[in-house]
Design a protein around this motif. Structure first.
Motif, PDB file in Angstrom:
ATOM      1  N   ILE A 171      27.070 -15.894  41.291  1.00  0.00           N
ATOM      2  CA  ILE A 171      28.387 -16.281  41.802  1.00  0.00           C
ATOM      3  C   ILE A 171      28.334 -16.182  43.321  1.00  0.00           C
ATOM      4  O   ILE A 171      28.196 -15.091  43.867  1.00  0.00           O
ATOM      5  CB  ILE A 171      29.509 -15.373  41.237  1.00  0.00           C
ATOM      6  N   GLU A 174      24.529  -6.974  39.118  1.00  0.00           N
ATOM      7  CA  GLU A 174      23.868  -7.524  40.309  1.00  0.00           C
ATOM      8  C   GLU A 174      24.774  -8.510  41.052  1.00  0.00           C
ATOM      9  O   GLU A 174      24.659  -8.671  42.269  1.00  0.00           O
ATOM     10  CB  GLU A 174      22.513  -8.152  39.952  1.00  0.00           C
ATOM     11  N   ILE A 175      25.696  -9.126  40.311  1.00  0.00           N
ATOM     12  CA  ILE A 175      26.634 -10.047  40.961  1.00  0.00           C
ATOM     13  C   ILE A 175      27.735  -9.269  41.672  1.00  0.00           C
ATOM     14  O   ILE A 175      28.116  -9.589  42.801  1.00  0.00           O
ATOM     15  CB  ILE A 175      27.226 -11.043  39.944  1.00  0.00           C
ATOM     16  N   LEU A 190      27.383  -6.350  42.907  1.00  0.00           N
ATOM     17  CA  LEU A 190      26.686  -5.807  44.077  1.00  0.00           C
ATOM     18  C   LEU A 190      26.614  -6.847  45.199  1.00  0.00           C
ATOM     19  O   LEU A 190      26.917  -6.557  46.366  1.00  0.00           O
ATOM     20  CB  LEU A 190      25.270  -5.440  43.621  1.00  0.00           C
ATOM     21  N   THR A 191      26.226  -8.058  44.840  1.00  0.00           N
ATOM     22  CA  THR A 191      26.065  -9.133  45.826  1.00  0.00           C
ATOM     23  C   THR A 191      27.399  -9.503  46.481  1.00  0.00           C
ATOM     24  O   THR A 191      27.503  -9.553  47.711  1.00  0.00           O
ATOM     25  CB  THR A 191      25.450 -10.384  45.156  1.00  0.00           C
ATOM     26  N   GLN A 248      28.642  -6.676  48.721  1.00  0.00           N
ATOM     27  CA  GLN A 248      27.848  -6.554  49.955  1.00  0.00           C
ATOM     28  C   GLN A 248      28.148  -7.690  50.942  1.00  0.00           C
ATOM     29  O   GLN A 248      28.121  -7.507  52.151  1.00  0.00           O
ATOM     30  CB  GLN A 248      26.359  -6.531  49.609  1.00  0.00           C
ATOM     31  N   MET A 249      28.459  -8.864  50.390  1.00  0.00           N
ATOM     32  CA  MET A 249      28.802  -9.996  51.254  1.00  0.00           C
ATOM     33  C   MET A 249      30.143  -9.811  51.947  1.00  0.00           C
ATOM     34  O   MET A 249      30.462 -10.512  52.894  1.00  0.00           O
ATOM     35  CB  MET A 249      28.894 -11.281  50.423  1.00  0.00           C
ATOM     36  N   GLY A 250      30.934  -8.899  51.411  1.00  0.00           N
ATOM     37  CA  GLY A 250      32.258  -8.674  51.982  1.00  0.00           C
ATOM     38  C   GLY A 250      33.325  -9.520  51.325  1.00  0.00           C
ATOM     39  O   GLY A 250      34.417  -9.701  51.837  1.00  0.00           O
ATOM     40  N   MET A 251      32.971 -10.055  50.143  1.00  0.00           N
ATOM     41  CA  MET A 251      33.891 -10.926  49.404  1.00  0.00           C
ATOM     42  C   MET A 251      34.958 -10.085  48.719  1.00  0.00           C
ATOM     43  O   MET A 251      34.640  -9.186  47.957  1.00  0.00           O
ATOM     44  CB  MET A 251      33.059 -11.673  48.352  1.00  0.00           C
ATOM     45  N   ALA A 306      18.393  -7.260  41.376  1.00  0.00           N
ATOM     46  CA  ALA A 306      19.464  -7.179  42.379  1.00  0.00           C
ATOM     47  C   ALA A 306      19.090  -7.988  43.626  1.00  0.00           C
ATOM     48  O   ALA A 306      19.892  -8.777  44.126  1.00  0.00           O
ATOM     49  CB  ALA A 306      19.736  -5.727  42.744  1.00  0.00           C
ATOM     50  N   THR A 334      19.064 -11.748  42.981  1.00  0.00           N
ATOM     51  CA  THR A 334      20.430 -12.299  42.913  1.00  0.00           C
ATOM     52  C   THR A 334      21.018 -12.424  44.318  1.00  0.00           C
ATOM     53  O   THR A 334      21.651 -13.426  44.648  1.00  0.00           O
ATOM     54  CB  THR A 334      21.312 -11.403  42.020  1.00  0.00           C
ATOM     55  N   LYS A 335      20.787 -11.403  45.157  1.00  0.00           N
ATOM     56  CA  LYS A 335      21.293 -11.450  46.535  1.00  0.00           C
ATOM     57  C   LYS A 335      20.706 -12.642  47.293  1.00  0.00           C
ATOM     58  O   LYS A 335      21.433 -13.391  47.958  1.00  0.00           O
ATOM     59  CB  LYS A 335      20.915 -10.167  47.288  1.00  0.00           C
ATOM     60  N   THR A 370      21.778 -16.022  46.021  1.00  0.00           N
ATOM     61  CA  THR A 370      23.150 -16.271  46.479  1.00  0.00           C
ATOM     62  C   THR A 370      23.142 -16.713  47.944  1.00  0.00           C
ATOM     63  O   THR A 370      23.830 -17.674  48.318  1.00  0.00           O
ATOM     64  CB  THR A 370      24.024 -15.008  46.289  1.00  0.00           C
ATOM     65  N   LEU A 384      32.947 -17.052  54.335  1.00  0.00           N
ATOM     66  CA  LEU A 384      32.024 -15.935  54.195  1.00  0.00           C
ATOM     67  C   LEU A 384      30.580 -16.397  54.235  1.00  0.00           C
ATOM     68  O   LEU A 384      29.668 -15.612  54.093  1.00  0.00           O
ATOM     69  CB  LEU A 384      32.288 -15.211  52.881  1.00  0.00           C
ATOM     70  N   PRO A 432      28.312 -14.954  57.699  1.00  0.00           N
ATOM     71  CA  PRO A 432      28.423 -13.490  57.763  1.00  0.00           C
ATOM     72  C   PRO A 432      28.000 -12.833  56.447  1.00  0.00           C
ATOM     73  O   PRO A 432      27.344 -11.783  56.438  1.00  0.00           O
ATOM     74  CB  PRO A 432      29.908 -13.240  58.024  1.00  0.00           C
ATOM     75  N   GLY A 433      28.338 -13.487  55.327  1.00  0.00           N
ATOM     76  CA  GLY A 433      27.961 -12.963  54.017  1.00  0.00           C
ATOM     77  C   GLY A 433      26.451 -12.957  53.844  1.00  0.00           C
ATOM     78  O   GLY A 433      25.863 -11.968  53.401  1.00  0.00           O
ATOM     79  N   ARG A 446      24.726 -10.165  55.710  1.00  0.00           N
ATOM     80  CA  ARG A 446      24.838  -8.839  55.097  1.00  0.00           C
ATOM     81  C   ARG A 446      23.895  -8.655  53.913  1.00  0.00           C
ATOM     82  O   ARG A 446      23.615  -7.528  53.518  1.00  0.00           O
ATOM     83  CB  ARG A 446      26.272  -8.620  54.603  1.00  0.00           C
ATOM     84  N   LEU A 447      23.429  -9.770  53.343  1.00  0.00           N
ATOM     85  CA  LEU A 447      22.604  -9.673  52.133  1.00  0.00           C
ATOM     86  C   LEU A 447      21.112  -9.507  52.441  1.00  0.00           C
ATOM     87  O   LEU A 447      20.326  -9.241  51.550  1.00  0.00           O
ATOM     88  CB  LEU A 447      22.786 -10.929  51.275  1.00  0.00           C
TER      89      LEU A 447
END
Lengths: 124, 152
Positions: free
Chosen positions: A60, A90-91, A93-94, A97-100, B39, B42-43, B46, B107, B110-111, B114-115
């Motif tokens: 996502i 894991e989603i 977490l992502t 972390q992105m600030g969403m 993890a 996925t980061k 994304t 985002l 900036p998003g 952060r990843l």
């Protein structure tokens, strides 16, 4: 909904709740089509709440997350509660972390979501 | 600072919306094959989704290049997202939360920043954009330590 347009995902009616398990990989077009189809279902049937199951979704991103939040907001405007269930760790977490900011009601699974809606499933 | 050859493990062309989905699943698959955790996979998948969308929406087309590299002795993955689109006039501003000229991209950059462990952007108006990101492969390091301990 027009008859030529196939439903992207199952829309399962349980009393006045609509269960929506998303079992397809979402891209920008499909997430917007899904939003449209869901709102049409809410209008056409007597729906008070929507439970969106994202447990099958492997990714996502900010666009999809934003679309889910927007959908919940639109459903809210129509007087319908939305609960998101089954987000993978894991989603979560992502996105975090992105600030969403995913400003949407959530539950860990279907049972908890039904409890939040005061729906009791009794086994005889 | 960096040691790598010019060979990329993956070069993915971005020219349609489907390519965004294709890019993120290709990158995920590659990361799995070189032992990244779920993890981190996925980061980064994304992050690739965000970068590919930026390319498609702003520039129309571009390319995502992926390679396994070591940066400062740390094994990991480097991803370059490159286009020859309109570029970003104010890079600093694009890295602020909430900055967006397209609804979804508040985002985006900036998003992504952060990843990842390293983030670099080169862009100027009319000259396109190049974003380079790097993610350490923590598992790889851990695994080599544990196998060393098991077989002294």
């Amino acid at each position: 909904m027009s008859s030529v347009e196939r439903a992207l995902v199952p829309f399962i009616k349980l009393y006045n709740t609509l269960l929506v398990p998303i079992q397809i990989e979402l891209d920008d077009t499909s997430v917007e089509l899904l939003q449209e189809q869901l709102l049409e279902r809410i209008r056409d049937r007597d729906i008070e709440a929507v439970i969106i199951d994202v447990s099958a979704i492997e990714l996502i991103d900010s666009f999809i997350a934003r679309a889910l939040v927007d959908t919940a907001e639109m459903a809210h405007l129509m007087g319908v509660k939305t609960i998101l269930i089954g987000m993978r760790p894991e989603i979560a977490l992502t996105l975090s972390q992105m600030g969403m900011k995913v400003d949407i009601m959530t539950a860990v699974n279907l049972e908890r979501a039904l409890e939040l809606l005061n729906i009791k499933v009794v086994k005889e | 600072m960096q040691n790598y050859s010019d060979n990329y493990n993956l070069i993915i062309k971005i020219a349609s919306e489907l390519d965004i989905v294709h890019a993120r699943s290709q990158v995920k698959q590659f990361m799995q094959s070189i032992g990244f955790s779920l993890a981190d996979m996925t980061k980064i998948a994304t992050a690739v989704s965000e970068l590919a969308r930026n390319i498609y929406r702003y520039a129309g087309q571009g390319v995502i290049k992926v390679r396994e590299v070591s940066v400062d002795g740390e094994p990991g993955i480097e991803i370059i997202a490159e286009d020859e689109g309109p570029g970003i006039e104010d890079v600093e501003k694009a890295l602020e939360d909430g900055f967006s000229t397209i609804r979804s991209l508040g985002l985006g950059l900036p998003g992504v920043k952060r990843l990842v462990d390293r983030f670099h952007i080169e862009s100027s108006a009319g000259k396109g954009t190049k974003v380079t990101i790097f993610k350490k492969n923590q598992r790889k390091r851990r695994r080599s330590v544990s196998s060393f301990q098991r077989y002294p």
